[in-house]
Write a protein that holds these residues in place. Structure first.
Motif: not given
Length: 190
Positions: A26, A29-30, A32-34, A36-37
């Motif tokens: 998790s 994933a945070v 990775a999300g940052v 990607a954004a």
């Protein structure tokens, strides 16, 4: 603080390896999300920059095409008629080598001594390079010299293209775009 020595409260089940993997997954994933954004934002900025550059290129191309069309208006053979009392007329040929007509062609002959001779307006100058004779054969006035060689004057051309842009061209020089009149000036109000 998280460590491998974590002890669950009394009566609760101890965390298993899968629980630890899920927690760290998790967190990853945070991040990775940052990332990607951030990548999407950078891509968006790059595309906006490309779009702005393409729009500026289109504007530049249109202006260059308008300048090329405006440059295609030329005059040849500026000739003065000499009568018994001095200069009695002036004539010149104007040609439009562009692909579109121009309208409201005003011709002013500028003499070396600073005086000017305004010739009547030509409403439409068609494209195609055909010569249009612009002349005034009834010149009178004390400001006119009694003699004048044909090569001692030049013409000032004012004309409007079909995009409603007003142009000014002196002699054989490069045309210049004239500012559009304001609404108050155009309606005759000051």
């Amino acid at each position: 603080m998280i460590s491998a020595n974590y002890q669950a409260p009394v009566g609760a089940e101890q965390p298993k390896v899968t629980d630890w993997l899920q927690a760290w997954g998790s967190v990853a994933a945070v991040f990775a999300g940052v990332a990607a954004a951030g990548a999407a934002g950078a891509l968006l900025r790059q595309e906006q920059k490309r779009g702005n550059e393409a729009q500026q290129q289109r504007i530049d191309d249109r202006q260059e095409a308008a300048l090329a069309e405006a440059s295609a208006i030329v005059y040849t053979r500026l000739v003065f008629d000499h009568g018994p009392n001095g200069i009695s007329g002036v004539q010149l040929d104007v040609q439009n080598f562009g692909q579109r007509a121009v309208i409201d062609l005003d011709v002013v002959v500028m003499l070396r001594d600073g005086s000017e001779i305004a010739i009547k307006r030509v409403q439409v100058l068609p494209p195609g390079g055909d010569k249009v004779k612009v002349e005034d054969r009834n010149l009178v006035g004390p400001h006119l010299p009694s003699t004048l060689a044909d090569d001692t004057a030049k013409a000032l051309l004012h004309y409007t293209d079909l995009e409603n842009t007003r142009w000014k061209k002196v002699a054989k020089g490069r045309p210049f775009r004239l500012p559009r009149p304001s609404a108050a000036t155009a309606s005759g109000q000051d």
